[in-house]
Design a protein around this motif. Structure first.
Motif, PDB file in Angstrom:
ATOM      1  N   UNK A 173     -65.716  -6.159 -20.295  1.00  0.00           N
ATOM      2  CA  UNK A 173     -64.746  -6.812 -20.338  1.00  0.00           C
ATOM      3  C   UNK A 173     -64.106  -7.634 -19.155  1.00  0.00           C
ATOM      4  N   UNK A 174     -64.433  -6.576 -18.014  1.00  0.00           N
ATOM      5  CA  UNK A 174     -63.735  -6.820 -16.723  1.00  0.00           C
ATOM      6  C   UNK A 174     -64.688  -7.970 -16.107  1.00  0.00           C
ATOM      7  N   UNK A 175     -66.135  -7.890 -16.408  1.00  0.00           N
ATOM      8  CA  UNK A 175     -67.183  -8.827 -15.984  1.00  0.00           C
ATOM      9  C   UNK A 175     -66.804 -10.222 -16.515  1.00  0.00           C
ATOM     10  N   UNK A 176     -66.532 -10.108 -17.873  1.00  0.00           N
ATOM     11  CA  UNK A 176     -66.394 -11.511 -18.658  1.00  0.00           C
ATOM     12  C   UNK A 176     -65.148 -12.133 -18.252  1.00  0.00           C
ATOM     13  N   UNK A 177     -64.068 -11.450 -17.807  1.00  0.00           N
ATOM     14  CA  UNK A 177     -62.799 -12.191 -17.707  1.00  0.00           C
ATOM     15  C   UNK A 177     -62.560 -12.736 -16.351  1.00  0.00           C
ATOM     16  N   UNK A 178     -63.510 -11.952 -15.386  1.00  0.00           N
ATOM     17  CA  UNK A 178     -63.229 -12.075 -14.079  1.00  0.00           C
ATOM     18  C   UNK A 178     -63.292 -13.524 -13.612  1.00  0.00           C
ATOM     19  N   UNK A 179     -64.640 -14.369 -14.073  1.00  0.00           N
ATOM     20  CA  UNK A 179     -64.470 -15.388 -13.845  1.00  0.00           C
ATOM     21  C   UNK A 179     -63.328 -16.585 -14.495  1.00  0.00           C
ATOM     22  N   UNK A 180     -62.993 -16.067 -15.594  1.00  0.00           N
ATOM     23  CA  UNK A 180     -62.124 -16.626 -16.331  1.00  0.00           C
ATOM     24  C   UNK A 180     -60.741 -16.767 -15.646  1.00  0.00           C
ATOM     25  N   UNK A 181     -60.391 -15.246 -15.115  1.00  0.00           N
ATOM     26  CA  UNK A 181     -59.231 -15.387 -14.277  1.00  0.00           C
ATOM     27  C   UNK A 181     -59.159 -16.354 -13.123  1.00  0.00           C
ATOM     28  N   UNK A 182     -60.350 -16.630 -12.821  1.00  0.00           N
ATOM     29  CA  UNK A 182     -60.312 -17.832 -11.395  1.00  0.00           C
ATOM     30  C   UNK A 182     -59.920 -18.897 -12.035  1.00  0.00           C
ATOM     31  N   UNK A 183     -60.639 -19.373 -13.268  1.00  0.00           N
ATOM     32  CA  UNK A 183     -60.273 -20.745 -13.954  1.00  0.00           C
ATOM     33  C   UNK A 183     -58.794 -20.796 -14.208  1.00  0.00           C
ATOM     34  N   UNK A 184     -58.208 -19.818 -14.784  1.00  0.00           N
ATOM     35  CA  UNK A 184     -56.663 -19.546 -14.997  1.00  0.00           C
ATOM     36  C   UNK A 184     -55.869 -20.212 -13.706  1.00  0.00           C
ATOM     37  N   UNK A 185     -56.372 -19.421 -12.333  1.00  0.00           N
ATOM     38  CA  UNK A 185     -55.637 -19.636 -11.363  1.00  0.00           C
ATOM     39  C   UNK A 185     -55.807 -20.978 -10.935  1.00  0.00           C
ATOM     40  N   UNK A 186     -56.985 -21.631 -11.100  1.00  0.00           N
ATOM     41  CA  UNK A 186     -57.134 -23.284 -10.923  1.00  0.00           C
ATOM     42  C   UNK A 186     -56.035 -24.094 -11.666  1.00  0.00           C
ATOM     43  N   UNK A 187     -56.284 -23.554 -12.888  1.00  0.00           N
ATOM     44  CA  UNK A 187     -55.200 -24.143 -13.801  1.00  0.00           C
ATOM     45  C   UNK A 187     -53.793 -24.317 -13.380  1.00  0.00           C
ATOM     46  N   UNK A 188     -53.384 -23.300 -12.954  1.00  0.00           N
ATOM     47  CA  UNK A 188     -52.194 -22.922 -12.533  1.00  0.00           C
ATOM     48  C   UNK A 188     -51.843 -23.908 -10.963  1.00  0.00           C
ATOM     49  N   UNK A 189     -53.018 -23.744 -10.367  1.00  0.00           N
ATOM     50  CA  UNK A 189     -52.926 -24.821  -9.257  1.00  0.00           C
ATOM     51  C   UNK A 189     -52.499 -26.156  -9.507  1.00  0.00           C
ATOM     52  N   UNK A 190     -52.990 -26.527 -10.552  1.00  0.00           N
ATOM     53  CA  UNK A 190     -52.972 -28.143 -11.045  1.00  0.00           C
ATOM     54  C   UNK A 190     -51.467 -28.389 -11.292  1.00  0.00           C
ATOM     55  N   UNK A 191     -50.806 -27.266 -12.292  1.00  0.00           N
ATOM     56  CA  UNK A 191     -49.451 -27.438 -12.616  1.00  0.00           C
ATOM     57  C   UNK A 191     -48.573 -27.328 -11.442  1.00  0.00           C
ATOM     58  N   UNK A 192     -48.911 -26.596 -10.666  1.00  0.00           N
ATOM     59  CA  UNK A 192     -48.227 -26.456  -9.375  1.00  0.00           C
ATOM     60  C   UNK A 192     -48.250 -27.810  -8.704  1.00  0.00           C
ATOM     61  N   UNK A 193     -49.154 -28.023  -8.413  1.00  0.00           N
ATOM     62  CA  UNK A 193     -49.401 -29.282  -7.709  1.00  0.00           C
ATOM     63  C   UNK A 193     -48.576 -30.621  -8.211  1.00  0.00           C
ATOM     64  N   UNK A 194     -48.585 -30.556  -9.787  1.00  0.00           N
ATOM     65  CA  UNK A 194     -48.196 -31.918 -10.559  1.00  0.00           C
ATOM     66  C   UNK A 194     -46.465 -31.716 -10.300  1.00  0.00           C
ATOM     67  N   UNK A 195     -46.083 -30.315 -10.486  1.00  0.00           N
ATOM     68  CA  UNK A 195     -44.649 -30.014 -10.275  1.00  0.00           C
ATOM     69  C   UNK A 195     -44.231 -30.411  -8.692  1.00  0.00           C
ATOM     70  N   UNK A 196     -45.009 -29.982  -7.758  1.00  0.00           N
ATOM     71  CA  UNK A 196     -44.486 -30.657  -6.469  1.00  0.00           C
ATOM     72  C   UNK A 196     -44.525 -31.718  -6.223  1.00  0.00           C
ATOM     73  N   UNK A 197     -45.725 -32.814  -6.538  1.00  0.00           N
ATOM     74  CA  UNK A 197     -45.674 -34.074  -6.393  1.00  0.00           C
ATOM     75  C   UNK A 197     -44.617 -34.547  -7.257  1.00  0.00           C
ATOM     76  N   UNK A 198     -44.041 -34.111  -8.145  1.00  0.00           N
ATOM     77  CA  UNK A 198     -42.979 -35.018  -9.023  1.00  0.00           C
ATOM     78  C   UNK A 198     -41.625 -34.815  -8.316  1.00  0.00           C
TER      79      UNK A 198
END
Lengths: 585, 629
Positions: A173-198
Motif C-alpha cells: 500500500x505504501x508503494x502504491x500510494x507514494x506516487x499518488x501522494x506526489x500527484x496530490x502535492x502537485x494538485x495542491x500546487x495548482x490550487x495554491x498557484x491559482x489562489x495566489x494569482x488571483x
C-alpha cells in the motif's frame, strides 16, 4: 539520504540508544502476556492468591521499567532529531550561501526558503519518529513471534506465515500510494498557484472582468485535487481492514491449532491465551505503523528535496591565494583596471547569448557609461566584473588578472556594487553601512554618505546612523534607499564602483550632484555606470552602447553622437534636438 | 485512516514574501508541522470566550457537512457495527478458550463453530471498517473542496480594500494550509473520535455484562491517563510558544537573507550572516529539544497508566476466577477489553488537541468566508455598452480610512476623446483616481458618471471592460502568451493578436520565444523581463481597444527608444478615446487637455498646462524644479 545519514552520525550515541531503549521497553511489554499466562496456569489453576499478587507486582515493576526506558528513549530520540536538524539547517544555509548567482537563478528563492524551513522541520519529525517507533514496531512484531516460539513451535509457525503477509500488505500500500501522494502535492500546487494569482492580479482580473473564468479554472484544479485525494484515500483505507483480516484469521487459526495441541496435551490453556495476546499485540503495532508510514513518506520526500539542494555544487572554482599572488606578480603594474576580451555570456538554460563579442579596456580612474535598451545586456556586462556569473566565452581581467584566478574575497573586496534593486537589511543604518566594511569608522561612513548625497536625510533621522531600518527598508523612500546602497558600496573604499541603474529613483538634480561628487572623490576610482538616462553617462570617458547583447558602439559622447545610430536614437529620445534639454522627470 | 497528503507541498508554496505569515510560527502553520512533537498542544488550553467561538465554528463546520449527511449516517452506522463486531471477537475468543481446557478436555465441535463464526465476523468487520474509512474520506475531502470553493468565490468578490489591506501570504495560507490542517483534523475526528467514543461505551457495556466489579477498577483508573496528558500539555505550553517565536525569528532571517542572497554575496557577508543564523539556530535547538522531549513524555506516561489498568484487571480478575466469579476465558476476554478500552483514551487525548487545532484553522477560513463582500450589484444595474467617453465626477469625496479624508469635493468633467494627465510626486495617490474610476473602491460621497450613468448603477464588468488599463505593476497569469493577450477578447483572431503585439512592439520578442505565442509563462510572467512583461500588458489592451484608457506609468520599465515607438502606437490608440494617464513625461503632460495635480492624496490643482503655469502654484513649482533647468 547520504547527507542526512551523515548528520545522524554526529549523534551516533543518541541514535543507537534511542531505539535500543525503545526495544527494551518493548521487551518488557512482551513479558506481560507471559506473566499473565503464569497467573492463569499457576495462580488460578492452584488457587494461589499470594502468587497472583506477586505476579501482579512483577507486572507493575515491568511497567515502571518500561516507563523509564521509554522516557530515556524519547529523550535521546528528541536530542538526535533536533540536533541533527539544527546541523542540517546550518549546513544547508551555508551551502546555499556558497551557490553562485546562476544556481540561485535556477532554483528560485522561495523554494530555497521553504526547504530551509518546512522541509527540515518535516525531516526532524521523521527522524524523531523513526528513532522512536520504526525500530519498535518491527521489534514487537518479531519479538511477539519469537515469544510465540518459546511457547509452542508448531503454533508459532502461524506467525511465520502471518508476518510476511502483513509486510506485503503494508509495504504494498505504501508503494502504491507514494506516487499518488506526489500527484496530490502537485494538485495542491495548482490550487495554491491559482489562489495566489488571483490576489496578486486582482486589479487586472477585475479590469478584464475575468472573475467567472478564474472561478471556473479554480474549480477545475480544486476538483482534480479532490479526485486525487479520494483516490489515495481509497487505497490507504484498505490498510487497516486488510491487516485486521489477516491478524484475526491468524487468531482463529491459532485457536484451532491451539485446541488440537491442548487436546494432545502439548500446551496449556494459558499458552493459547498468551499466543492470542501476542497476535493482538502485532495488530496494535501495525495500526501505529500505518500512521507512521505517512509521516515517513513525507519526511523522505522532504529529505529528497533537501538532498537535491546539497547535490548542486557551486559551479565556480575560485583561485587560491598562492597562485593568485604569482599571477599578480607576473601581471606587473597593469595598464587596465578592467579588460573584457571578446567576452560572451549565455545564461544557464537560456537559448541565446545575452552578450557577445565584447571587447573593452578600462584604465584605472576612468568612468564607463553603459547604455542600451531593455534586455540589451547592460547588467550582464557589469555582473561579469565581480564574477557573479562566468563568461561563457572570452575572459574578463581585473587589474590584469583573470577574474577566475582571484580568490573570491580578494576580487569582491575591490568592487563596490550598487544593484538595481535597492536592498537594505533589518538593523540600523550603521549596521547596513558596515556591510561595506566591518571596521569603518563614523567619519568614513559620513564621508560615504556625503558622496552618496545621503548625509542630509540620515542626519534628520532620529538617531542618525543608529536609526532603525525595518525589513526591506520599508520606512525609507525609494530614493533614500538607493542613496544608502550607494553609500554602502562607497564605505568599502573600492577600486571599482559599479552603479547598475542605481540612480533611477533620484531626481535629476540629486543624480547630477552624485555624479559630480563621485568625480571629485578619488581619481583612482574606476566607475561603471549603467543607465537608461543619457544624461547620467554623457560625461563618461567611454560609453558602451549595447543593442540586443551586441556592442553597437564604444566611444565618447561626441563620437557616438556623430557615428552611432543606436546612441543617437537613445539620446534624441531624451533630449530635444534643438536645445538638448532633458525632457524626462 | 489518515490520508493526509498536504503539508509538504502546501508549505513549499507558501509565499515567501509575506513576513506576517512566516513570522507567525505560533499559528502552527507555515513552519510548523510536528505531528509527533505535540505542537498541537499549544492550542489545547484557551479561555471561555474561545470556547464559544469554537462552538460557532463547529456549527459552521456542521453546515458544510450537512449536504453529505447520508455518508455521515453511513459512517456512524459503520463505526457502530465495526466497534460492536470488534468487541464481539474477544468474546468469541474467550468462549473458544473455555472449550480448550486441558489434555483430552477439548470440545472440538463448539470450537470449530466459534472459529467459523470468528472468520465471518472478521470479514464483516473489515468490510464495514473499509466502508467507514471511504465515507470519511469522502466527507472530509468534499467538505474541504466546498470550503475552498467558497473561499475562492469570496476572494473574487472581496472589496479591493480587504485584499489591499491583507498580505497575500496570509490569505493564501488560509485557503491552503488552514484548509489542509482542517481536513486532517476532520478526518481524524471522524475516524478516531467516533470509533473511540463508541469503543469506550461498547467495552464498558461488555465489561459490565461480564463483571461489574472488575469494570469498576477499569473505569476508576483509566481517566488518570487523561489527567496526566492534560498536565503535561499545560506544562509544555510555554515551551512550545518559545519554540514558535524562535522559529519565527529564524524564518524572518532566512527570508531576508536568502531573499537577497545576491546582495549578501556581493558584499561578502556570508560568514557574518551565518553567524547570526547560528546564534538563533542554537537557541532554537535548545528550546525545541525541551518542547519536544517534554511533550513526548505524554505517551509513555499514559501507557504506564494503562499498564496499571491491565494489572488491576489481572489481579481482580484472577482473584475472582479463583473464587469462581468468572472463567479463565472471560478473564482473557476482559484483559483484551481493558486494552481496547484504554486505547481510545490515549488516542482521544491526542485527537482532542488535533481537533482544537483544526477548529482554530477552520475559524480562520470561516473568517475569510464571512468577510463582507463588495456591494452587490443593483438589480437594475445597466450594462454599459459602447461608452462614448464622457466622464464626470461630481462633488466626489473619498478616503481609505474614515479618519483620514483624502479627496474632498472633487469635480471634473471630461468630454469624449479628452486626455487627462495626473501628475504629482511619488506616493501622492495618483492610483486613487484609478481606483475610483474602475470602481475598485466606491466614492464615499458624490458620484462618478460614465456616459451619463452613475457607475454604481452599471454592472462592474461592463464598466471595467469599457476601460483599457495598463498599470505600472505588470501582472500576467500563468498560461500561454496567447491566453494572456486574449484576456479581454477571447475570440480574437490570429491576425488581430499579431497586429496588437506588433503595435506594442512585443511581436519580435514573442516570436523568438521557444513556442512563440504558445509559450507558457510561469506565475507572474516567470522569466520575462520587466520590460517584456509591460509590452505584453500593453498588447493585451491594444487587442481589445476599449472606449476609454487608463495608463499608469505604462512604460516605466521600457527603454526610451522602444518607449517612443510605443508612444506613437499609444497616440494612435488614444485618438478619439478618453484617456487618463499617470504621467512623468513632459510632452504627455503638456499636450493633455486636463492636468490633475495631486499631492498627499488630494487633488490640489486642475487645468491645462498654460493655466496651471499661470497660476504659479504647485504645478508651476513642480514644472520649474523638475523639467526646466
Amino acid at each position: 539520504m547520504k547527507h542526512l545519514l551523515g548528520f545522524l552520525k554526529n549523534y551516533k550515541k543518541e541514535s543507537i540508544l534511542a531505539p535500543l531503549f525503545k526495544m527494551l521497553e518493548a521487551l518488557f511489554e512482551l513479558f506481560v502476556p507471559l506473566v499473565m499466562k503464569k497467573i492463569i496456569d499457576v495462580g488460578i489453576a492452584n488457587g494461589d492468591r499470594p502468587y497472583i499478587v506477586k505476579m501482579c507486582l512483577v507486572m507493575v515493576t515491568l511497567g515502571i521499567i518500561g516507563l523509564t526506558c521509554s522516557l530515556t528513549a524519547q529523550y535521546f530520540a528528541a536530542k538526535a532529531a533536533v540536533g541533527c536538524s539544527t546541523k542540517l539547517r546550518h549546513a544547508l544555509f551555508s551551502h546555499i550561501q556558497s551557490l553562485t548567482w546562476s544556481e540561485i537563478d535556477e532554483l528560485g528563492t522561495s523554494t530555497l526558503i521553504t526547504r530551509m524551513t518546512s522541509d527540515i522541520n518535516q525531516v526532524q519529525s521523521g527522524v524523531n519518529m523513526v528513532l522512536r517507533l520504526f525500530m519498535r514496531s518491527p521489534f514487537i512484531v518479531f519479538g511477539a513471534m519469537i515469544m510465540a516460539f518459546t511457547i509452542d513451535v508448531k503454533a508459532a509457525l502461524i506467525f511465520v506465515v502471518t508476518i510476511p503477509l502483513l509486510s506485503v500488505v503494508v509495504f504494498g500500500i505504501m508503494m502504491l500510494t507514494m506516487p499518488l501522494f506526489k500527484k496530490v502535492q502537485k494538485g495542491l500546487d495548482r490550487v495554491l498557484g491559482k489562489t495566489r494569482e488571483n490576489l496578486t492580479g486582482v486589479r487586472v482580473i477585475r479590469a478584464f472582468a475575468q472573475e467567472p473564468q478564474e472561478i471556473e479554472e479554480f474549480e477545475e484544479s480544486n476538483t482534480l485535487l479532490t479526485r486525487l485525494q479520494m483516490r489515495v484515500g481509497r487505497i490507504s483505507a484498505l490498510t487497516n481492514p486488510l491487516t485486521y483480516i489477516i491478524v484475526n484469521l491468524a487468531i482463529a487459526l491459532l485457536i484451532w491449532v491451539g485446541a488440537l495441541r491442548v487436546d494432545a496435551g502439548l500446551i496449556t490453556q494459558g499458552a493459547v491465551v498468551a499466543l492470542v495476546n501476542y497476535m493482538s499485540q502485532i495488530l496494535v503495532e501495525l495500526v501505529k505503523l500505518a500512521n507512521l508510514i505517512v509521516t515517513i513518506t513525507k519526511a523522505l520526500a522532504c529529505a529528497g528535496r533537501i538532498e537535491k539542494v546539497f547535490e548542486i555544487q557551486p559551479g565556480m572554482v575560485y583561485g587560491d591565494a598562492a597562485a593568485y599572488t604569482d599571477k599578480r606578480a607576473a601581471a606587473g603594474t597593469p595598464e587596465y583596471a578592467v579588460e573584457f576580451r571578446n567576452v560572451g555570456l549565455t545564461y544557464r538554460g537560456a537559448g541565446a547569448e545575452s552578450l557577445s563579442g565584447l571587447n573593452l579596456k578600462v584604465k584605472p580612474g576612468e568612468t564607463v557609461g553603459i547604455i542600451g535598451g531593455t534586455g540589451s545586456g547592460k547588467s550582464s556586462v557589469i555582473n561579469l566584473i565581480p564574477r557573479y556569473y562566468d563568461a561563457t566565452e572570452g575572459e574578463v581581467l581585473v587589474n590584469g588578472v583573470n577574474v577566475k584566478d582571484y580568490p573570491m574575497e580578494t576580487l569582491r573586496d575591490r568592487i563596490g556594487m550598487v544593484m538595481q534593486k535597492a536592498v537594505l537589511f533589518t538593523g540600523t543604518i550603521r549596521d547596513n553601512m558596515k556591510w561595506g566594511r566591518g571596521d569603518a569608522s563614523d567619519e568614513e561612513m559620513y564621508a560615504a554618505l556625503d558622496t552618496a548625497q545621503a548625509r542630509e536625510f540620515v542626519e534628520t533621522k532620529e538617531g542618525g546612523l543608529d536609526a532603525k531600518i525595518v525589513q526591506g527598508g520599508k520606512n525609507l523612500s525609494g530614493g533614500q534607499k538607493q542613496r544608502l546602497t550607494i553609500a554602502r558600496a562607497l564605505v568599502r573604499r573600492p577600486d571599482i564602483l559599479i552603479l547598475d541603474d542605481s540612480a533611477s529613483a533620484l531626481d535629476y538634480a540629486t543624480d547630477a550632484k552624485l555624479r559630480r561628487a563621485l568625480r571629485e572623490m578619488d581619481d583612482r576610482l574606476t566607475v561603471f555606470i549603467v543607465s537608461q538616462r543619457a544624461a547620467s553617462i554623457l560625461h563618461a570617458d567611454q560609453i558602451v552602447v549595447l543593442d540586443d547583447g551586441r556592442v553597437a558602439g564604444i566611444g565618447k559622447h561626441e563620437e557616438l553622437l556623430a557615428g552611432c545610430s543606436v546612441y543617437q536614437e537613445i539620446y534624441y529620445s531624451q533630449f530635444k534636438k534643438e536645445d538638448g534639454r532633458e525632457a524626462r522627470a | 485512516m489518515k490520508t493526509s497528503n498536504k503539508t509538504a507541498v502546501s508549505r513549499e508554496n507558501a509565499p515567501s514574501g509575506s513576513p506576517s505569515n512566516q513570522g507567525d510560527g505560533a499559528s502552527g502553520r507555515g513552519t510548523e508541522n510536528q505531528k509527533t512533537s505535540g505542537q498541537k498542544h499549544t492550542r489545547s488550553y484557551h479561555s471561555q470566550g474561545q470556547k464559544n467561538e469554537n462552538r460557532d465554528t463547529l456549527r459552521q463546520v456542521l453546515r458544510y457537512i450537512r449536504p453529505y449527511w447520508p455518508f455521515v449516517a453511513l459512517s456512524i452506522l459503520c463505526a457502530a457495527v465495526t466497534v460492536a463486531l470488534t468487541l464481539y471477537v474477544p468474546i468469541l475468543t474467550g468462549d473458544a478458550i473455555d472449550y480448550i481446557i486441558a489434555e483430552g478436555l477439548v470440545a472440538f465441535t463448539p470450537v470449530l463453530a466459534i472459529v467459523k463464526r470468528i472468520v465471518i465476523v472478521v470479514l464483516c468487520t473489515a468490510f464495514t471498517q473499509w466502508l467507514m474509512n471511504v465515507s470519511n474520506n469522502r466527507i472530509a475531502y468534499h467538505v474541504i473542496h466546498d470550503i475552498r470553493r467558497e473561499a475562492f468565490h469570496k476572494i473574487e468578490i472581496l472589496p479591493l480594500k480587504y485584499i489591499d489591506g491583507h498580505s497575500y501570504g496570509d490569505i493564501v495560507s488560509r485557503v491552503i494550509a488552514d484548509v489542509d490542517q482542517f481536513s486532517d483534523g476532520l478526518l481524524m475526528g471522524f475516524t478516531q473520535l467516533f470509533t473511540g467514543v463508541i469503543t469506550i461505551f461498547g467495552t464498558l457495556l461488555f465489561m459490565i455484562s461480564i463483571s461489574g466489579k472488575i469494570t469498576l477498577v477499569v473505569v476508576l483508573v483509566t481517566p488518570v491517563s487523561l489527567f496526566v496528558a492534560a498536565f503535561i500539555a499545560k506544562k509544555t505550553y510555554s515551551m512550545f510558544q518559545l519554540q514558535s517565536t524562535t522559529r519565527g525569528e529564524q524564518t524572518a532571517l532566512i527570508d531576508e537573507m536568502l531573499g537577497n542572497q545576491k546582495v549578501v554575496q556581493a558584499f561578502g557577508q556570508e560568514d557574518e550572516v551565518l553567524e547570526r543564523f547560528d546564534e538563533i539556530n542554537d537557541r532554537l535547538e535548545k528550546c525545541s529539544l525541551k518542547a519536544i522531549f517534554f511533550s513526548s513524555t505524554t505517551n509513555p506516561a499514559t501507557r504506564f497508566v494503562n499498564s496499571l489498568v491491565y494489572t488491576g484487571v489481572g489481579l481482580t480478575g484472577a482473584l475472582s476466577a479463583i473464587s469462581g466469579g468468572i472463567s479463565v476465558g472471560q478473564l482473557s476476554c476482559f484483559l483484551s477489553y481493558a486494552n481496547q478500552y484504554t486505547k481510545p483514551f490515549n488516542e482521544i487525548s491526542g485527537v482532542v488537541t488535533e481537533l482544537q487545532n483544526a477548529l482554530a484553522c477552520a475559524a480562520r477560513i470561516f473568517e475569510l468566508i464571512a468577510e463582507e463582500p463588495q456591494l452587490p450589484e443593483a438589480a437594475d444595474a445597466v450594462v454599459l455598452e459602447a461608452a462614448d467617453g464622457t466622464v464626470s465626477l461630481q462633488n466626489v469625496a473619498f478616503s481609505y480610512t474614515p479618519e483620514q479624508k483624502l479627496i474632498r469635493d472633487f469635480n471634473l468633467s471630461v468630454r469624449p476623446g479628452q486626455r487627462v494627465a495626473i501628475v504629482g510626486p511619488t506616493g501622492c495617490g495618483k492610483t486613487t483616481v484609478i481606483n475610483l474610476l474602475m470602481r475598485f473602491y466606491d466614492v464615499s460621497d458624490g458620484s462618478i458618471r460614465v456616459s451619463g450613468t452613475d457607475i454604481r448603477q452599471t454592472t462592474r464588468a461592463s464598466l471595467r471592460t469599457s476601460f483599457g488599463m495598463v498599470l505600472q505593476e505588470t501582472w500576467l497569469k500563468a498560461g500561454t502568451i496567447r491566453e494572456n493577450l486574449t484576456m479581454g477578447k477571447p475570440d480574437a483572431s490570429e491576425e488581430e493578436i499579431i497586429a496588437a503585439a506588433k503595435s506594442a512592439h512585443a511581436h519580435s520578442f514573442i516570436k523568438r520565444l521557444p513556442q512563440g505565442y504558445d509559450t507558457v509563462i510561469g506565475e507572474d510572467g516567470g522569466s520575462l523581463s520587466q520590460g517584456q512583461k509591460q509590452l505584453l500588458c500593453i498588447a493585451r489592451v491594444m487587442l481589445c481597444l476599449p472606449p476609454m484608457l487608463i495608463l499608469d506609468e505604462a512604460t516605466s520599465s521600457i527603454d526610451t527608444r522602444t518607449e517612443i515607438k510605443i508612444q506613437n502606437a499609444f497616440a494612435k490608440m488614444m485618438e478619439g478615446r478618453t484617456s487618463f494617464i499617470v504621467a512623468h513625461r513632459l510632452s504627455t503632460i503638456q499636450t493633455a487637455d486636463i492636468i490633475l495635480v495631486m499631492k498627499d492624496g488630494n487633488i490640489i490643482e486642475q487645468g491645462n498646462h498654460e493655466t496651471l503655469l499661470a497660476q504659479g502654484g504647485f504645478y508651476a513649482n513642480l514644472y520649474n524644479s523638475q523639467f526646466a533647468r
